[in-house]
Design a protein around this motif. Structure first.
Motif, short mmCIF file in Angstrom:
data_model
loop_
_atom_site.label_atom_id
_atom_site.label_comp_id
_atom_site.label_asym_id
_atom_site.label_seq_id
_atom_site.Cartn_x
_atom_site.Cartn_y
_atom_site.Cartn_z
N ASP A 41 7.26 -36.39 17.18
CA ASP A 41 7.11 -35.91 18.55
C ASP A 41 7.93 -36.79 19.48
O ASP A 41 7.55 -37.91 19.80
N ASP A 71 8.41 -36.52 22.58
CA ASP A 71 7.82 -36.71 23.92
C ASP A 71 6.80 -37.83 23.94
O ASP A 71 6.36 -38.25 25.00
N GLN A 123 11.26 -31.38 18.91
CA GLN A 123 11.74 -30.58 20.02
C GLN A 123 13.21 -30.19 19.86
O GLN A 123 13.67 -29.24 20.49
N ARG A 178 6.14 -25.04 14.58
CA ARG A 178 5.98 -25.81 15.81
C ARG A 178 4.57 -26.39 15.88
O ARG A 178 4.38 -27.55 16.26
N GLN A 184 3.80 -30.39 16.15
CA GLN A 184 3.14 -30.93 17.34
C GLN A 184 1.97 -31.84 16.98
O GLN A 184 1.58 -32.68 17.78
N GLU A 205 1.72 -28.89 25.07
CA GLU A 205 3.19 -28.78 25.04
C GLU A 205 3.75 -28.12 26.30
O GLU A 205 4.70 -28.60 26.88
N ARG A 237 9.45 -29.32 30.14
CA ARG A 237 9.17 -28.11 29.35
C ARG A 237 8.83 -26.97 30.31
O ARG A 237 8.29 -27.17 31.37
#
Length: 129
Positions: A10, A12, A36, A47, A51, A122, A128
């Motif tokens: 991840d 982020d 991503q 996905r 995540q 997300e 995003r």
């Protein structure tokens, strides 16, 4: 599939990014991709899975997630690391490793390097839509 294994994480999450930066210093050849930016379908994953857990995609195309991904990463290293990966894969220790991985993943926003983005769904994360 691919010549090198691929570690998908991840991008982020600050804690995840710091953990991957540590893993990049291990004696192993691999590609590293934030989920991503990865073509997840090409890596035979989703996905939703990306995540929720780190993924290790072996050159054969087999996908390992969570603690099993970490164990496979360690088993792919040179030096003493494969022994740690084998221990993590042993039946009793595998259960413990899964429990520890889930606890860390559930609390990653509270750990060093964690960011508020780790807690957001997300679609609410910065950058995003």
């Amino acid at each position: 599939m691919t010549e090198l294994p691929v570690l998908i994480y991840d991008g982020d999450c600050g804690f995840c990014t710091r953990s991957v930066r540590w893993a990049e210093r291990l004696p192993v050849r691999m590609r590293v991709l934030p989920w991503q930016e990865a073509d997840l379908a090409a890596y035979r994953t989703t996905r939703d899975r990306a995540q929720h857990e780190v993924l290790w995609v072996a050159p054969s195309g087999r996908v390992f997630g969570g603690a099993a991904a970490v164990a496979e990463l360690l088993k792919s290293c040179r030096g003493p690391w494969p022994a740690a990966g084998l221990l993590m894969s042993a039946p009793v220790l595998r259960t413990l490793a899964d429990w520890v991985y889930r606890a860390v993943a559930a609390n990653r926003s509270r750990l060093p390097g964690g960011t508020p983005a780790c807690q957001l769904p997300e679609h609410e994360r910065p950058g995003r839509s």
